[in-house]
Design a protein around this motif. Structure first.
Motif, PDB file in Angstrom:
ATOM      1  N   ARG A 141      12.286  -4.375   2.070  1.00 51.61           N
ATOM      2  CA  ARG A 141      13.421  -3.078   3.145  1.00 51.61           C
ATOM      3  C   ARG A 141      13.209  -1.802   3.131  1.00 51.61           C
ATOM      4  N   THR A 142      12.754  -1.053   1.863  1.00 47.56           N
ATOM      5  CA  THR A 142      12.284  -0.175   1.702  1.00 47.56           C
ATOM      6  C   THR A 142      11.361   0.436   2.646  1.00 47.56           C
ATOM      7  N   VAL A 143      10.778  -0.625   2.380  1.00 50.03           N
ATOM      8  CA  VAL A 143       9.139   0.178   2.819  1.00 50.03           C
ATOM      9  C   VAL A 143       8.707  -0.392   4.558  1.00 50.03           C
ATOM     10  N   ALA A 152      11.467   6.037   5.171  1.00 53.90           N
ATOM     11  CA  ALA A 152      10.448   6.870   5.387  1.00 53.90           C
ATOM     12  C   ALA A 152       8.903   7.052   4.258  1.00 53.90           C
ATOM     13  N   MET A 153       8.558   6.773   3.870  1.00 56.60           N
ATOM     14  CA  MET A 153       8.090   7.292   2.717  1.00 56.60           C
ATOM     15  C   MET A 153       6.498   8.196   1.920  1.00 56.60           C
ATOM     16  N   ILE A 187       4.331   8.849   5.913  1.00 57.61           N
ATOM     17  CA  ILE A 187       4.283   7.491   6.967  1.00 57.61           C
ATOM     18  C   ILE A 187       6.310   6.925   7.383  1.00 57.61           C
ATOM     19  N   SER A 188       6.248   6.685   8.725  1.00 59.00           N
ATOM     20  CA  SER A 188       7.652   6.367   8.974  1.00 59.00           C
ATOM     21  C   SER A 188       8.276   5.066   8.767  1.00 59.00           C
ATOM     22  N   TYR A 218       2.355  11.014  -6.587  1.00 62.60           N
ATOM     23  CA  TYR A 218       4.493  10.951  -7.037  1.00 62.60           C
ATOM     24  C   TYR A 218       4.748  10.203  -5.514  1.00 62.60           C
ATOM     25  N   CYS A 219       4.913   8.889  -5.713  1.00 62.26           N
ATOM     26  CA  CYS A 219       5.632   8.235  -4.583  1.00 62.26           C
ATOM     27  C   CYS A 219       7.203   8.867  -3.993  1.00 62.26           C
ATOM     28  N   ALA A 220       7.564   8.839  -2.878  1.00 55.21           N
ATOM     29  CA  ALA A 220       8.877   8.922  -2.087  1.00 55.21           C
ATOM     30  C   ALA A 220       9.711   8.002  -1.359  1.00 55.21           C
TER      31      ALA A 220
END
Length: 124
Positions: A27-29, A33-34, A51-52, A95-97
């Protein structure tokens, strides 16, 4: 809460490559937006790439354009950052956000969800 787990950091010589991955829920991916950010010692956290949710839009900071590529893999529920031609100045914790929408996608403060970070060290 949006759990994010980074992996793939390490030590590499200048000119080498690394691939960072951010594991998230499906669901997050597909919904958020990441972004990837980095923070070097003594410096503020800075935007690297994003990335959107649809994957149709990507964004990069100028210093890594042509060297880094952000992508999504819905089958693996992950977002990746392929880093090529690494330079010593790329050394940082990465970091990933995640955030809703793409407004102000390069702004650190716009992201409510963060991973713990993974160290990338590029030796000269």
């Amino acid at each position: 809460q949006v759990p994010l787990v980074e992996s793939g950091g390490g030590l590499v010589q200048a000119g080498g490559s690394l691939r960072l991955s951010c594991a998230a829920s499906r669901r997050t991916v597909i919904s958020y937006a990441m972004g990837w950010f980095r923070q070097a010692p003594g410096k503020e956290r800075e935007f690297v790439a994003a990335i959107s949710g649809s994957g149709g839009e990507t964004y990069y900071t100028d210093s890594i354009k042509g060297r880094f590529t952000i992508s999504r893999d819905n089958a693996k529920n992950s977002v990746s950052l392929q880093m090529n031609s690494l330079k010593p100045e790329d050394t940082a914790v990465y970091y990933c956000a995640a955030k809703v929408g793409t407004v102000n996608i390069q702004r650190t403060a716009q992201y409510p969800y963060w991973g713990q970070g993974t160290q990338v060290t590029v030796s000269s």
